[in-house]
Motif scaffolding. Structure first.
Motif, PDB file in Angstrom:
ATOM      1  N   HIS A 167       0.846  -1.188   0.000  1.00  0.00           N
ATOM      2  CA  HIS A 167       0.000   0.000   0.000  1.00  0.00           C
ATOM      3  C   HIS A 167       0.874   1.227   0.000  1.00  0.00           C
ATOM      4  O   HIS A 167       1.478   1.581   1.002  1.00  0.00           O
ATOM      5  CB  HIS A 167      -0.900   0.018   1.237  1.00  0.00           C
ATOM      6  CG  HIS A 167      -2.046  -0.905   1.085  1.00  0.00           C
ATOM      7  ND1 HIS A 167      -3.111  -0.632   0.269  1.00  0.00           N
ATOM      8  CD2 HIS A 167      -2.288  -2.102   1.634  1.00  0.00           C
ATOM      9  CE1 HIS A 167      -3.963  -1.629   0.332  1.00  0.00           C
ATOM     10  NE2 HIS A 167      -3.482  -2.535   1.139  1.00  0.00           N
ATOM     11  N   LEU A 173      -6.883  16.818   8.627  1.00  0.00           N
ATOM     12  CA  LEU A 173      -7.913  17.178   9.618  1.00  0.00           C
ATOM     13  C   LEU A 173      -7.761  18.634  10.036  1.00  0.00           C
ATOM     14  O   LEU A 173      -8.743  19.379  10.077  1.00  0.00           O
ATOM     15  CB  LEU A 173      -7.809  16.272  10.853  1.00  0.00           C
ATOM     16  CG  LEU A 173      -8.664  16.772  12.038  1.00  0.00           C
ATOM     17  CD1 LEU A 173     -10.147  16.584  11.756  1.00  0.00           C
ATOM     18  CD2 LEU A 173      -8.293  16.087  13.327  1.00  0.00           C
ATOM     19  N   ILE A 221      -2.982  12.302   7.616  1.00  0.00           N
ATOM     20  CA  ILE A 221      -4.386  12.328   8.039  1.00  0.00           C
ATOM     21  C   ILE A 221      -4.622  13.466   9.029  1.00  0.00           C
ATOM     22  O   ILE A 221      -5.563  14.242   8.888  1.00  0.00           O
ATOM     23  CB  ILE A 221      -4.772  10.967   8.673  1.00  0.00           C
ATOM     24  CG1 ILE A 221      -4.715   9.872   7.625  1.00  0.00           C
ATOM     25  CG2 ILE A 221      -6.146  11.045   9.302  1.00  0.00           C
ATOM     26  CD1 ILE A 221      -4.698   8.481   8.200  1.00  0.00           C
ATOM     27  N   TRP A 222      -3.735  13.601  10.010  1.00  0.00           N
ATOM     28  CA  TRP A 222      -3.906  14.676  10.994  1.00  0.00           C
ATOM     29  C   TRP A 222      -3.741  16.030  10.335  1.00  0.00           C
ATOM     30  O   TRP A 222      -4.451  16.984  10.659  1.00  0.00           O
ATOM     31  CB  TRP A 222      -2.918  14.515  12.152  1.00  0.00           C
ATOM     32  CG  TRP A 222      -3.265  13.341  13.022  1.00  0.00           C
ATOM     33  CD1 TRP A 222      -2.555  12.193  13.144  1.00  0.00           C
ATOM     34  CD2 TRP A 222      -4.419  13.181  13.852  1.00  0.00           C
ATOM     35  NE1 TRP A 222      -3.181  11.327  14.003  1.00  0.00           N
ATOM     36  CE2 TRP A 222      -4.331  11.907  14.456  1.00  0.00           C
ATOM     37  CE3 TRP A 222      -5.527  13.985  14.157  1.00  0.00           C
ATOM     38  CZ2 TRP A 222      -5.291  11.419  15.338  1.00  0.00           C
ATOM     39  CZ3 TRP A 222      -6.480  13.495  15.033  1.00  0.00           C
ATOM     40  CH2 TRP A 222      -6.365  12.230  15.617  1.00  0.00           C
ATOM     41  N   LEU A 257      -9.027  20.822   7.240  1.00  0.00           N
ATOM     42  CA  LEU A 257     -10.493  20.816   7.134  1.00  0.00           C
ATOM     43  C   LEU A 257     -11.126  21.603   8.278  1.00  0.00           C
ATOM     44  O   LEU A 257     -12.110  22.314   8.088  1.00  0.00           O
ATOM     45  CB  LEU A 257     -11.027  19.377   7.139  1.00  0.00           C
ATOM     46  CG  LEU A 257     -10.731  18.519   5.911  1.00  0.00           C
ATOM     47  CD1 LEU A 257     -11.304  17.134   6.094  1.00  0.00           C
ATOM     48  CD2 LEU A 257     -11.295  19.157   4.659  1.00  0.00           C
ATOM     49  N   ILE A 301     -11.481  15.469   1.411  1.00  0.00           N
ATOM     50  CA  ILE A 301     -12.094  14.253   1.963  1.00  0.00           C
ATOM     51  C   ILE A 301     -11.948  13.117   0.968  1.00  0.00           C
ATOM     52  O   ILE A 301     -11.535  12.005   1.306  1.00  0.00           O
ATOM     53  CB  ILE A 301     -13.581  14.497   2.312  1.00  0.00           C
ATOM     54  CG1 ILE A 301     -13.696  15.421   3.520  1.00  0.00           C
ATOM     55  CG2 ILE A 301     -14.282  13.182   2.621  1.00  0.00           C
ATOM     56  CD1 ILE A 301     -15.105  15.864   3.822  1.00  0.00           C
ATOM     57  N   ASN A 334       1.604   8.270   6.563  1.00  0.00           N
ATOM     58  CA  ASN A 334       0.197   8.409   6.221  1.00  0.00           C
ATOM     59  C   ASN A 334      -0.592   8.954   7.410  1.00  0.00           C
ATOM     60  O   ASN A 334      -1.459   9.802   7.252  1.00  0.00           O
ATOM     61  CB  ASN A 334      -0.348   7.051   5.787  1.00  0.00           C
ATOM     62  CG  ASN A 334      -1.701   7.180   5.141  1.00  0.00           C
ATOM     63  OD1 ASN A 334      -1.956   8.133   4.419  1.00  0.00           O
ATOM     64  ND2 ASN A 334      -2.574   6.238   5.421  1.00  0.00           N
ATOM     65  N   THR A 335      -0.260   8.461   8.605  1.00  0.00           N
ATOM     66  CA  THR A 335      -0.953   8.928   9.798  1.00  0.00           C
ATOM     67  C   THR A 335      -0.791  10.431   9.965  1.00  0.00           C
ATOM     68  O   THR A 335      -1.750  11.144  10.264  1.00  0.00           O
ATOM     69  CB  THR A 335      -0.387   8.225  11.050  1.00  0.00           C
ATOM     70  OG1 THR A 335       0.034   6.927  10.677  1.00  0.00           O
ATOM     71  CG2 THR A 335      -1.391   8.163  12.148  1.00  0.00           C
ATOM     72  N   ASP A 365      -7.861  12.400   0.241  1.00  0.00           N
ATOM     73  CA  ASP A 365      -6.992  11.883   1.294  1.00  0.00           C
ATOM     74  C   ASP A 365      -7.671  10.885   2.221  1.00  0.00           C
ATOM     75  O   ASP A 365      -7.047   9.921   2.638  1.00  0.00           O
ATOM     76  CB  ASP A 365      -6.410  13.048   2.097  1.00  0.00           C
ATOM     77  CG  ASP A 365      -5.402  13.815   1.262  1.00  0.00           C
ATOM     78  OD1 ASP A 365      -4.529  13.157   0.663  1.00  0.00           O
ATOM     79  OD2 ASP A 365      -5.505  15.047   1.180  1.00  0.00           O
ATOM     80  N   PHE A 366      -8.966  11.126   2.547  1.00  0.00           N
ATOM     81  CA  PHE A 366      -9.633  10.160   3.414  1.00  0.00           C
ATOM     82  C   PHE A 366     -10.087   8.940   2.616  1.00  0.00           C
ATOM     83  O   PHE A 366     -10.025   7.817   3.100  1.00  0.00           O
ATOM     84  CB  PHE A 366     -10.832  10.806   4.119  1.00  0.00           C
ATOM     85  CG  PHE A 366     -10.448  11.788   5.187  1.00  0.00           C
ATOM     86  CD1 PHE A 366      -9.123  11.942   5.565  1.00  0.00           C
ATOM     87  CD2 PHE A 366     -11.407  12.546   5.833  1.00  0.00           C
ATOM     88  CE1 PHE A 366      -8.754  12.839   6.552  1.00  0.00           C
ATOM     89  CE2 PHE A 366     -11.047  13.441   6.824  1.00  0.00           C
ATOM     90  CZ  PHE A 366      -9.730  13.592   7.182  1.00  0.00           C
ATOM     91  N   MET A 367     -10.564   9.171   1.415  1.00  0.00           N
ATOM     92  CA  MET A 367     -11.035   8.045   0.605  1.00  0.00           C
ATOM     93  C   MET A 367      -9.911   7.514  -0.274  1.00  0.00           C
ATOM     94  O   MET A 367     -10.146   6.666  -1.125  1.00  0.00           O
ATOM     95  CB  MET A 367     -12.241   8.475  -0.238  1.00  0.00           C
ATOM     96  CG  MET A 367     -13.442   8.875   0.608  1.00  0.00           C
ATOM     97  SD  MET A 367     -14.706   9.713  -0.351  1.00  0.00           S
ATOM     98  CE  MET A 367     -15.867   8.389  -0.610  1.00  0.00           C
ATOM     99  N   HIS A 368      -8.714   8.038  -0.119  1.00  0.00           N
ATOM    100  CA  HIS A 368      -7.526   7.570  -0.828  1.00  0.00           C
ATOM    101  C   HIS A 368      -7.628   7.673  -2.334  1.00  0.00           C
ATOM    102  O   HIS A 368      -7.044   6.870  -3.063  1.00  0.00           O
ATOM    103  CB  HIS A 368      -7.198   6.125  -0.438  1.00  0.00           C
ATOM    104  CG  HIS A 368      -6.913   5.964   1.020  1.00  0.00           C
ATOM    105  ND1 HIS A 368      -5.950   6.680   1.676  1.00  0.00           N
ATOM    106  CD2 HIS A 368      -7.506   5.190   1.960  1.00  0.00           C
ATOM    107  CE1 HIS A 368      -5.946   6.348   2.953  1.00  0.00           C
ATOM    108  NE2 HIS A 368      -6.897   5.459   3.158  1.00  0.00           N
TER     109      HIS A 368
END
Lengths: 334, 126
Positions: free
Chosen positions: B3, B27, B23-24, B30, B73, B19-20, B76-79
């Motif tokens: 991945h 966030l 994500i932050w 957003l 969204i 990746n973590t 990055d969230f839905m890749h």
């Protein structure tokens, strides 16, 4: 990448279905297909909302005046704070979801469990908030009078705030008294026509509102029409009395699918339908998340050596968040 | 598991180590956008009330910020960032094309119906 253990014997055979040009598994592709179609469904609803709004562009309710409540803060005018909070909750639960997916890639069962759990909690808080929002909206605030033509007349008075004249809403219950002599009982099947139902009667009749309005010379009527300043038109005292007397038909408290004290009934209809449909998505998302959560705990994906199922559910969950971002904009901001 | 995540956002302006972390980072971005929206929605600055292409500038800002949020969204969230180009375009362009088409038709019609009520013979304000 492959999550299924079945070998089809077509590997490498381009014309035998062996190549995967999109490099995504079947399940993920189907989730994307579903998301595209669901996105179109939601856009259909939002576009219909836009249609109705454009149709009544000069008389549409102003969202800031409709959603002004915050739990435990009674009487405080707090437009948007609560929905902003809801938006943040949903984005937050999206983050925990994507963290769960990430932990799944590292086959870290413990972390997936924790993050899935937090996601479920976030979803539940959101659904609960929506229930509260609905409840406030249905109960209503100030009450209004509906005219024969279906328009809404609201009440208010001019008060001076820091030397500036400001229009402040007045609730019907604050200036109208129930006239006990003319009390009319609710029609029920047992005391009248057995095949006809009547909804709950409003607390006040239009005549009582008229009497109250005559007795309180400070109270004015506000119509639905938005003026150049972007505010609802306030009628003069004489006009106010005339409007209620000539056109008043029904006292409206709160909102439902037939009447809406905030303005056009269509606003309430779309609010219930779109946020309801979205809330239903969140609810089903929570259910699916719970199922996956238990599968994670039971070690189903540990045995499969692939947490792709978490990823697929994650896609759905993010989509729900995505829809909310648009609902938030078109119902509360624009 | 192979991945691979693309870890740069804003056209490579910001690069994350993992990746973590990304994500932050997303966030935070957003959240900032949402806060801007809410503040603008409460203040409603007078200067943004002017009309542009038939809509208030403020409303344009809201819609653009919403699309920005939707982008991050999805990407990055839905890749979506990590999917192949063909899948990305199939999903995104199909939806965008149909939605723009539908919006145009319905909003145009809504405005027309409003004009009929306003300037035509149908009376509704009684």
């Amino acid at each position: 990448m492959s999550t299924t253990v079945v070998n089809t014997g077509t590997e490498g055979k381009t014309w035998g279905g062996g190549s995967q040009p999109l490099k995504a598994s079947y399940g993920k592709m189907m989730m994307w297909f579903f998301i595209v179609s669901d996105a179109l469904t939601f856009s259909g609803f939002l576009a219909a909302y836009g249609f109705s709004r454009f149709k009544f562009i000069d008389a549409w309710p102003i969202a800031d005046e409709v959603f002004t409540h915050f739990p435990f803060l009674h009487g405080v005018d707090a437009p948007m704070y609560y929905v902003a909070f809801m938006t943040f909750i949903l984005i937050m639960s999206s983050v925990t979801m994507v963290l769960a997916v990430d932990a799944g890639h590292h086959l870290n069962k413990g972390k997936v469990t924790i993050y899935m759990f937090l996601t479920i909690i976030g979803g539940l808080i959101f659904v609960g908030s929506q229930a509260w929002e609905w409840n406030t909206f249905i109960k209503g605030d100030y009450g209004a009078v509906q005219t024969k033509g279906g328009n809404i007349l609201q009440f208010g008075e001019y008060v001076e705030v820091d030397g500036v004249e400001k229009f402040k809403r007045v609730a019907i219950r604050d200036f109208v008294a129930v006239d006990s002599h003319k009390e009319r009982t609710d029609h029920q099947r047992k005391n009248g026509l057995w095949f006809v139902d009547e909804g709950t009667l409003p607390t006040y009749t239009v005549d009582e509102v008229m009497n109250g309005l005559e007795a309180h010379s400070n109270v004015l009527v506000r119509t639905q029409i938005i003026n150049e300043a972007g505010e609802k038109t306030v009628l003069s005292r004489a006009e106010s009395l005339k409007q209620i007397k000539d056109n008043g038909k029904l006292v409206v408290e709160g909102a439902n699918l037939q009447v809406n004290e905030y303005g056009s009934p269509l606003f309430a209809d779309f609010f219930f339908f779109i946020t309801g449909f979205h809330g239903f998505h969140v609810f089903s998302g929570v259910i699916i998340n719970i199922i996956i959560f238990f599968n994670v705990i039971l070690g189903t994906y540990e045995k499969r050596k692939s947490y792709e199922m978490v990823e697929k559910v994650g896609l759905y969950w993010h989509f729900v968040d995505l829809v909310w971002v648009f609902v938030f904009t078109f119902f509360y901001l624009v | 598991m192979a991945h691979e995540h693309k870890l740069a956002i804003f056209q490579g302006l910001v690069k994350f180590k993992s990746n973590t972390q990304k994500i932050w980072g997303v966030l935070i971005f957003l959240t900032i956008v949402t806060i801007i929206e809410v503040v603008l929605g409460i203040l409603k600055p007078e200067s943004l009330m002017a009309k542009f292409l038939g809509m208030k500038i403020l409303n344009w800002i809201f819609i653009i910020l919403t699309i920005v949020k939707a982008y991050y969204i999805t990407w990055d969230f839905m890749h979506m960032r990590d999917e192949v180009k063909a899948l990305r375009r199939m999903v995104v362009w199909t939806a965008i094309f149909l939605i723009i088409y539908l919006l145009f038709i319905l909003l145009q019609e809504g405005g027309y119906v409003f004009d009929v009520y306003k300037d035509g013979y149908i009376k509704r304000d009684f």
